[in-house]
Design an enzyme around this catalytic site. Structure first.
Site, mmCIF file in Angstrom:
data_model
loop_
_atom_site.group_PDB
_atom_site.id
_atom_site.type_symbol
_atom_site.label_atom_id
_atom_site.label_comp_id
_atom_site.label_asym_id
_atom_site.label_seq_id
_atom_site.Cartn_x
_atom_site.Cartn_y
_atom_site.Cartn_z
ATOM 1 N N ASP A 141 0.711 -1.159 0.276
ATOM 2 C CA ASP A 141 -0.246 0.304 0.000
ATOM 3 C C ASP A 141 1.263 1.807 -0.094
ATOM 4 O OD1 ASP A 141 -1.887 -1.901 0.154
ATOM 5 O OD2 ASP A 141 -1.324 -1.927 2.479
ATOM 6 N N HIS A 181 -5.797 -2.436 -6.949
ATOM 7 C CA HIS A 181 -5.408 -0.407 -7.013
ATOM 8 C C HIS A 181 -7.114 -0.338 -7.384
ATOM 9 C CE1 HIS A 181 -1.329 -1.231 -8.143
ATOM 10 N NE2 HIS A 181 -1.855 -2.012 -9.370
ATOM 11 N N GLN A 206 2.149 -5.964 -3.139
ATOM 12 C CA GLN A 206 2.934 -5.944 -1.328
ATOM 13 C C GLN A 206 3.931 -5.701 -1.239
ATOM 14 O OE1 GLN A 206 1.620 -8.971 -2.390
ATOM 15 N NE2 GLN A 206 -0.296 -9.051 -2.275
HETATM 16 P P1 IMP Z 1 -2.230 -12.700 2.061
HETATM 17 O O1 IMP Z 1 -1.385 -12.558 0.953
HETATM 18 O O2 IMP Z 1 -3.759 -12.717 1.621
HETATM 19 O O3 IMP Z 1 -2.186 -14.689 2.241
HETATM 20 O O4 IMP Z 1 -1.809 -12.217 3.531
HETATM 21 C C1 IMP Z 1 -0.789 -12.000 4.545
HETATM 22 C C2 IMP Z 1 -0.298 -10.318 5.163
HETATM 23 O O5 IMP Z 1 -0.392 -9.929 3.592
HETATM 24 C C3 IMP Z 1 -1.557 -9.811 6.021
HETATM 25 O O6 IMP Z 1 -0.821 -9.451 6.297
HETATM 26 C C4 IMP Z 1 -2.126 -9.699 4.580
HETATM 27 O O7 IMP Z 1 -2.677 -8.196 5.003
HETATM 28 C C5 IMP Z 1 -1.201 -8.962 3.391
HETATM 29 N N1 IMP Z 1 -1.588 -7.751 1.854
HETATM 30 C C6 IMP Z 1 -1.464 -9.076 1.117
HETATM 31 N N2 IMP Z 1 -1.562 -8.183 0.514
HETATM 32 C C7 IMP Z 1 -1.040 -6.989 0.576
HETATM 33 C C8 IMP Z 1 -2.064 -6.045 -0.255
HETATM 34 O O8 IMP Z 1 -1.468 -5.641 -1.179
HETATM 35 N N3 IMP Z 1 -1.197 -4.852 0.783
HETATM 36 C C9 IMP Z 1 -0.713 -4.848 2.084
HETATM 37 N N4 IMP Z 1 -0.847 -6.039 2.774
HETATM 38 C C10 IMP Z 1 -1.009 -6.893 1.907
#
Ligand code: IMP
Length: 440
Positions: free
Chosen positions: A13, A41, A225
């Site tokens: 983000d 996005h 990410q």
């Molecule tokens: P997952 O990718 O859904 O398995 O989530 C794992 C961790 O990554 C969690 O803390 C999510 O909030 C974070 N996360 C995953 N994708 C994003 C993103 O696009 N922006 C910010 N945090 C993310």
């Protein structure tokens, strides 16, 4: 023209979407190399907002080719929903959107496992986006996964018959009722339908990208990410399940690392994090509320309020080294416009000792006392200042301080969500890479 990787330097983000959008006209193609529909996005069409989670927003730039690399996990339903949304708004993707035949397919069992695990984990939960990202990567690495190229394979029913008993055993142990378990036949039928959806888009993405680069074309590799969510280098286990750092760009697209020319890091002027896990410079109270509201810090994918903190240059220096960042885009500077004083975490104190590196041991990260430098605020609007010299003096000072602490030049300063609310600093490496940055 260069082939450039754009990566987030914090916990996601950071505002990569806007920076990628700004740079798109300088490239022939945009390629995503990891993650899935956990990313997001928000794209503006006139007055309407529309979310893209899988397809790069580069698709909105006429003539630009977009690629989803083998390093991604792709939910066919989410993919079709985005295609339909684009089509509704008159954006044609056929002929310029390509999905790697080696990419993993994110199946309906994956979000089901993700949610059941998180539900059962209590205090130990990761705070995932519940999109099934972790389980999909787990099946990839344990070699039970289904790739786009496998969707029509004759061997698929046998492969699913090997996978499903393990999945069912886990889901039952987590309390999921038998009625909610999918059969091998249902999953095979799902895969066959998904195959048709990928028909027009499936390609050997590594080959196409390499041919394009060798013919003189340029590719922007878009990381999702951020560095601290990288499965190897992030704040493990509170990470996503892929290599979001620049190293993932080659592996996740099938383009040789020798063809990549540089890395642009995107750094938000303060910190945010969604989900659980350590966050050393985290804010609480009024200041947290003020920054969250001014920065609209709510997740694009899940709508969750983001945790907010001061800028942490221990994290940013780590991200610079890890990614080989040669130039920085500093985003959302305007969110700090109203503050009297701004703190920057420049080092950690752990058990009475000064530490400059992000520790691997999370128990140590939990004990961090941030060491701050306090800078004066500027209490002026920075929105839409055309040049760096037009910024208030204390804002310039903040930018230069960050540059010195992180150890990389700042080439772009973003002071608002729109393209024209960006300052392109002159004589930077970014200019060399893309042959000049045109704003507006
Ligand atoms: P997952 O990718 O859904 O398995 O989530 C794992 C961790 O990554 C969690 O803390 C999510 O909030 C974070 N996360 C995953 N994708 C994003 C993103 O696009 N922006 C910010 N945090 C993310």
């Amino acid at each position: 023209m260069s082939n450039l990787v754009v990566v987030g330097m914090q916990w996601g983000d950071e505002g990569k979407g806007k920076i990628v959008d700004l740079l798109c006209p300088s490239f022939d193609a945009v390629a995503r190399y990891q993650g899935g529909n956990n990313a997001g996005h928000t794209v503006k069409f006139g007055d309407q907002h529309f979310s893209l989670h899988l397809i790069p927003s580069g698709i909105l730039h006429e003539g630009l080719h977009c690629f989803l690399g083998n390093g991604m996990v792709i939910n066919p339903e989410a993919f079709i929903e985005e295609l339909n949304g684009l089509e509704k708004r008159g954006v044609e993707s056929r002929g310029r959107l390509w999905v790697s035949d080696r990419a993993q397919v994110l199946l309906p069992i994956h979000p089901q496992i993700d949610k059941a695990r998180e539900g059962a984990a209590g205090e130990q939960k990761i705070g995932t986006t519940s999109r099934g990202i972790g389980p999909a990567y787990e099946h990839k690495v344990s070699r039970f996964g289904v790739r786009v190229a496998d969707l029509e394979s004759e061997a698929l029913p046998e492969r699913l018959a090997l996978l499903l008993p393990r999945v069912h055993a886990e889901l039952r142990a987590l309390g999921v009722a038998d009625a909610e378990l999918v059969s091998a036949q249902q999953l095979t039928e799902y895969c066959r339908r998904a195959a048709q959806r990928f028909d027009d888009y499936q390609a050997d993405v590594g080959l196409m990208l390499t041919d394009l680069i060798e013919a003189g074309g340029s590719v922007l590799f878009e990381g999702a990410q951020g560095a601290l969510l990288d499965v190897d280098h992030g704040s493990y286990p509170f990470v996503t399940s892929s290599n979001s750092s620049a190293g993932g760009a080659a592996v996740g697209t099938g383009v040789a690392p020798t063809l990549l020319d540089g890395v642009l890091g995107v750094l938000k002027a303060y910190g945010t994090r969604v989900g659980e896990g350590p966050f050393p410079a985290e804010l609480e109270g009024d200041l947290l509320d003020q920054i969250r509201e001014r920065g609209h810090e709510y997740g694009t994918t899940t709508g969750r309020p983001r945790r907010c903190g001061w800028l942490d240059t221990v994290v940013a220096r780590y991200a610079r080294r890890l990614n080989g960042i040669g130039s920085l885009a500093l985003t959302k500077l305007d969110v700090l416009d109203e503050l009297d004083q701004i703190k920057v975490c420049v080092a950690y104190e752990i058990d009475g000792e000064r530490v400059d590196q992000f520790p691997a041991d999370l128990a140590k990260v939990e004990r961090v006392k941030p060491i701050y430098e306090t800078l004066p605020g500027w209490r002026e609007n920075t929105l839409a200042r055309p040049t760096f010299e037009d910024l208030p003096r204390n804002a310039q000072r903040y930018v230069r301080f960050v540059e010195a602490e992180v150890g990389a030049e700042i080439s772009l300063v973003s002071t608002g969500p729109r393209r024209e609310e960006t300052i392109a600093v002159e004589h930077t490496r970014l200019e060399e890479w893309v042959g000049g940055v045109t704003i507006g």
